[in-house]
Design an enzyme around this catalytic site. Structure first.
Site, PDB file in Angstrom:
ATOM      1  N   HIS A   1      -8.313   5.691  44.344  1.00 49.35           N
ATOM      2  CA  HIS A   1      -6.858   5.565  44.152  1.00 49.35           C
ATOM      3  C   HIS A   1      -6.355   6.675  43.234  1.00 49.35           C
ATOM      4  O   HIS A   1      -6.901   6.858  42.140  1.00 49.35           O
ATOM      5  CB  HIS A   1      -6.526   4.204  43.541  1.00 49.35           C
TER       6      HIS A   1
ATOM      7  N   ASP B   1      -5.560   6.163  47.711  1.00 52.97           N
ATOM      8  CA  ASP B   1      -4.418   5.342  48.086  1.00 52.97           C
ATOM      9  C   ASP B   1      -3.322   5.336  47.023  1.00 52.97           C
ATOM     10  O   ASP B   1      -3.592   5.523  45.835  1.00 52.97           O
ATOM     11  CB  ASP B   1      -4.866   3.894  48.304  1.00 52.97           C
TER      12      ASP B   1
HETATM   13 ZN   LIG Z   1      -2.764   0.590  48.278  1.00 47.12          ZN
END
Ligand SMILES: [Zn+2]
Length: 209
Positions: free
Chosen positions: A169, A22
């Site tokens: 992430h 992400d």
């Molecule tokens: Zn995010």
């Protein structure tokens, strides 16, 4: 279709999993991750924000060129549970246009920032033609908190099931961030998956009926 539709994992007997990242693209960490994926023939899914694609369109484009998938993660990374419907729609549409412009790709995958949504959010996501993709309950690596490379690796391997969607992430809301542990964990995880016969595929391929 129900407006309350979201996906946390895939029901499959195949030894397939989806690694998802992400908040990118990130100028340093996303290319490092792509290089590793290339080395192991793995594919990933990157839930990008519109503002970061605007900053790094060539990295977004490279993701698609190398066979990865890109998903919509809003423009400015708000908590959608607390965002009014008009702004939510705009966050999605604006990002869709930016991704399309940078990559020529129209994604149908959406992930709400912070996993924050309500019933109305899900309705807007579905109406915009997206599938809402969350992650497997036991596969939130919390890599953003830098818990240590071993903790990230153990979290994934210790809980691994076929069809898992693993949350990692490659950036954060603020691109001034450190994802070295995420990258380092992948240098252990990708060969481990290969050795144990797990295929790392895009979310769309994982969900392929
Ligand atoms: Zn995010």
């Amino acid at each position: 279709m129900s407006a309350a539709l979201f996906i946390k994992n895939a029901a499959t007997d195949r030894k397939q999993i989806a690694l998802t990242f992400d908040d990118g693209p990130h100028p340093v960490f996303t290319p490092q991750i792509m290089d590793l994926f290339k080395k192991y023939g793995a594919k990933g899914t990157f839930f990008v924000t519109g503002q970061h694609v605007e900053q790094y369109p060539e990295i977004a484009s490279r993701l698609l060129e190398e066979g990865h998938e890109v998903g919509n993660h809003t423009y400015s990374h708000p908590r959608l549970k607390e965002t009014d419907p008009e702004s939510t729609k705009e966050e999605i549409e604006r990002t869709e246009a930016i991704i399309l412009d940078a990559t020529g790709f129209k994604t149908t995958l959406f992930r709400p920032p912070f996993g924050s949504y309500n019933e109305k959010t899900l309705e807007i996501i579905a109406d915009a033609g997206y599938q809402c993709i969350l992650w497997s309950e036991k596969q939130d690596t919390k890599d953003f908190s830098m818990p240590g490379t071993d903790r990230i690796v153990d979290q994934v391997i210790g809980n691994l099931q076929n069809g898992d969607i693993i949350l990692m992430h490659d950036s954060s809301e603020d691109p001034v961030c450190n994802r070295e542990q995420t990258v380092e964990a992948l240098t252990i995880l990708l060969p481990w998956f290969e050795e144990h016969g797990y295929e790392c595929v895009t979310v769309s391929k994982l969900l392929d009926k």
